[in-house]
Design an enzyme around this catalytic site. Structure first.
Site, PDB file in Angstrom:
ATOM      1  N   HIS A 123       0.821  -1.219   0.000  1.00  0.00           N
ATOM      2  CA  HIS A 123       0.000   0.000   0.000  1.00  0.00           C
ATOM      3  C   HIS A 123       0.849   1.261   0.000  1.00  0.00           C
ATOM      4  CE1 HIS A 123       0.958   0.632   4.232  1.00  0.00           C
ATOM      5  NE2 HIS A 123       0.400  -0.528   4.580  1.00  0.00           N
TER       6      HIS A 123
ATOM      7  N   CYS B 177       2.937  -4.884   6.680  1.00  0.00           N
ATOM      8  CA  CYS B 177       2.673  -4.652   5.257  1.00  0.00           C
ATOM      9  C   CYS B 177       3.939  -4.199   4.541  1.00  0.00           C
ATOM     10  CB  CYS B 177       1.575  -3.606   5.089  1.00  0.00           C
ATOM     11  SG  CYS B 177      -0.025  -4.131   5.748  1.00  0.00           S
TER      12      CYS B 177
END
Length: 267
Positions: A220, A242
């Protein structure tokens, strides 16, 4: 004949008719008390309710959820109050490294610029459709491939802690073979590609350890509203597991990576 003897005769004739009370005091009869009226007990009439046939009767009643003030619940009853849903903490504010004698000094937890970045063109090199992604955690490098052709190379920030992800909340980026299983354009980060963690190996290891695997591992951009941090976000690993890039970079990646793209994450 005188009247005196006649008067005596008359008095003696009426004497039996007069009582001593008649001669001086008037005796009045005592009145009887008024009778107390008898009141019949009051009976509440029973009224059978009529069926409500109005249009409003068919409308559903609103559902009201009571707000429980945990502070007002006695200690012995607090176990009955549902625990709040845990909320993932927001990433810490971005901080650029400070210039010190001898070069850049990184605050605790920050990572130095990988050596491969020097002289390397990062970002999307060719327009195309990627079919695989390789993330090298130790090098903080992510490469997009179309077959054997390199479409783009990116420097990334990863989880705050080193090592292979084993359980929920360990702040580590997983390692293994996955794929992009969803695209989220309305993420709280600027665009997000969801990775299929946990895989079968992750689930087996978690069962052995008796822990929960966690999830929501993504590639992301930066948190919404913090996109101006740009490349400064790379100065330290700040995610909860992430793989993060800049907002401009995730827009490039978004245009090249469809759902189903293979993702291999290496140590």
């Amino acid at each position: 004949m005188t009247f005196l003897p006649l008067a005596r005769v008359l008095l003696s004739a009426f004497a039996p008719l007069l009582s001593p009370s008649d001669s001086g005091t008037i005796v009045r009869p005592t009145p009887s008390p008024a009778p107390t009226p008898v009141v019949a007990p009051f009976t509440v009439p029973v009224i059978s309710p009529k069926a409500d046939t109005s249009a409003a009767a068919s409308l559903p009643l609103p559902t009201v959820t009571p707000v429980v003030d945990a502070a007002a619940v006695p200690a012995v009853e607090t176990a009955l109050v549902a625990a709040p849903t845990p909320v993932s903490p927001a990433p810490a504010a971005f901080a650029a490294p400070t210039l010190a004698a001898g070069g850049w000094a990184f605050a605790p937890g920050m990572v130095a610029m990988p050596s491969w970045v020097s002289g390397t063109r990062t970002g999307l090199r060719h327009a195309g459709r990627a079919d695989s992604i390789v993330v090298e955690k130790g090098e903080h490098r992510m490469t997009l491939y179309a077959g054997t052709e390199v479409l783009g190379v990116y420097q990334v920030a990863i989880g705050k802690r080193d090592g292979k992800k084993e359980r929920i909340g360990d702040l580590k980026t997983p390692e293994g073979l996955y794929h992009v299983d969803a695209r989220n354009p309305t993420s709280r980060f600027h665009l997000a590609l969801h990775i299929s963690y946990p895989n079968a190996d992750d689930l087996a290891r978690a069962r052995t350890l008796g822990v929960a695997t966690g999830g929501d591992v993504m590639i992301h951009g930066l948190p919404n509203g913090q996109g101006t941090a740009g490349v400064a976000h790379r100065n330290y690993d700040w995610t909860n597991g992430c793989v993060a890039v800049t907002d401009q970079e995730i827009e490039e990646i978004w245009s090249a990576v469809p759902v189903g793209t293979v993702v291999r994450i290496k140590p």
